[in-house]
Design an enzyme around this catalytic site. Structure first.
Site, PDB file in Angstrom:
ATOM      1  N   HIS A 108     -38.747 -15.586  14.101  1.00 41.54           N
ATOM      2  CA  HIS A 108     -38.687 -15.865  12.917  1.00 41.54           C
ATOM      3  C   HIS A 108     -39.974 -15.585  12.152  1.00 41.54           C
ATOM      4  O   HIS A 108     -40.838 -15.605  12.578  1.00 41.54           O
ATOM      5  CB  HIS A 108     -38.378 -17.345  12.999  1.00 41.54           C
TER       6      HIS A 108
ATOM      7  N   GLU B  28     -41.836 -17.443  10.062  1.00 35.06           N
ATOM      8  CA  GLU B  28     -42.783 -18.370  10.589  1.00 35.06           C
ATOM      9  C   GLU B  28     -43.503 -18.045  11.671  1.00 35.06           C
ATOM     10  O   GLU B  28     -44.791 -18.272  11.853  1.00 35.06           O
ATOM     11  CB  GLU B  28     -42.378 -19.891  10.625  1.00 35.06           C
TER      12      GLU B  28
ATOM     13  N   CYS C 251     -39.109 -23.265  14.435  1.00 32.11           N
ATOM     14  CA  CYS C 251     -40.343 -22.998  13.667  1.00 32.11           C
ATOM     15  C   CYS C 251     -41.086 -24.468  13.228  1.00 32.11           C
ATOM     16  O   CYS C 251     -42.425 -24.304  13.081  1.00 32.11           O
ATOM     17  CB  CYS C 251     -39.917 -22.251  12.487  1.00 32.11           C
TER      18      CYS C 251
END
Lengths: 169, 169
Positions: free
Chosen positions: B66, B68, B99
């Site tokens: 992801h 992040e 995250c």
């Protein structure tokens, strides 16, 4: 037979124990070698270990390098896919919220864990606190979280929804 | 001044907007290039971007990639530490539970996000469901989770607690 684990008995319990013993051995070895926290994990498919991981947070300077994340990333690399369909994950300790999130995105069939979140907390790894934080609304969290610029951000979602050849995950 | 954000006004709002605009641009560019989901993130320290990330789940075969997580890992690599002390994180969308967990382990000072979890859900990324699952006891989760072999697993924790030169995190 437990309805939550319909094919639990499809594998000999000794097989489960063998895989978990390997996850635990990785955890023990990791502490002995000073490579990170006391956590190990293996990913199994069709009765074979396809990937192993141990906590490398402090040695790799990577706060996301928990044993489960390391093993999931490696298993996906080996299998050439971003999902762990049909795989089982054996981890030496109950996964923290970050790793649970990763497990849901990776979608293995089942998860087996040995030590509990309470055991981890007693050893100084208190992730129950993280779960409490996740349940708070963003502005009330310990790490302040603030929403700004929503409108321009929606463009990325519009493009995604209109994209004919997108790969969903 | 909001007590939850004591030094919010220490930075010019235009600075916040500039960093968030970069996170959003990364998200838009990521969809256009077909590299992954519509998400971007930057990590800022002392008024400078130290790392950028975009979602690479499907192109890197990594369910943990992801925006992040990509940005946090890169920022830690650049800064040579496993924590993001004094850093701010700007992400084009409210972080998912994985995250958020990573953010708590990385411990940045603040998080700014643009799109909301509801915006993400409308575009097909329903992580509210993951948070619900995390709140369930392990045996009641959609991915079955079973505890086995606790006693042998405690050895790793014992070793950790006895280790004189351990690096806590």
């Amino acid at each position: 037979m437990d309805a939550a684990l319909p094919d639990e008995n499809a594998m000999n319990p000794a097989e489960h124990n063998r895989f978990m013993a390997r996850a635990i051995a990785l955890a023990v070895e990791n502490v002995r070698k000073g490579l990170g926290g006391p956590f190990g994990c293996v990913v199994v498919k069709d009765g074979q270990i396809v990937a192993e991981g141990a906590n490398r947070v402090t040695s790799a300077n990577d706060p996301t390098a928990h044993a489960e994340i390391v093993a999931i990333r490696e298993a996906c690399r080996v299998l050439g896919h971003f999902q762990l369909t049909g795989c089982d994950l054996y981890t030496s300790c109950e996964p923290c919220p970050m790793c649970l999130g990763a497990i849901y995105w990776a979608r293995p069939a089942r998860v087996f864990y040995a030590g509990t979140a309470e055991d981890a907390a007693q050893a100084g790894f208190d992730d129950v606190d993280i779960l409490r934080e996740l349940q708070q609304p963003p502005v009330r969290r310990r790490i302040p979280m603030q929403q700004i610029m929503r409108e321009p951000a929606l463009e990325a979602f519009r493009l995604w929804q209109q994209k004919p050849d997108k790969v969903a995950y």
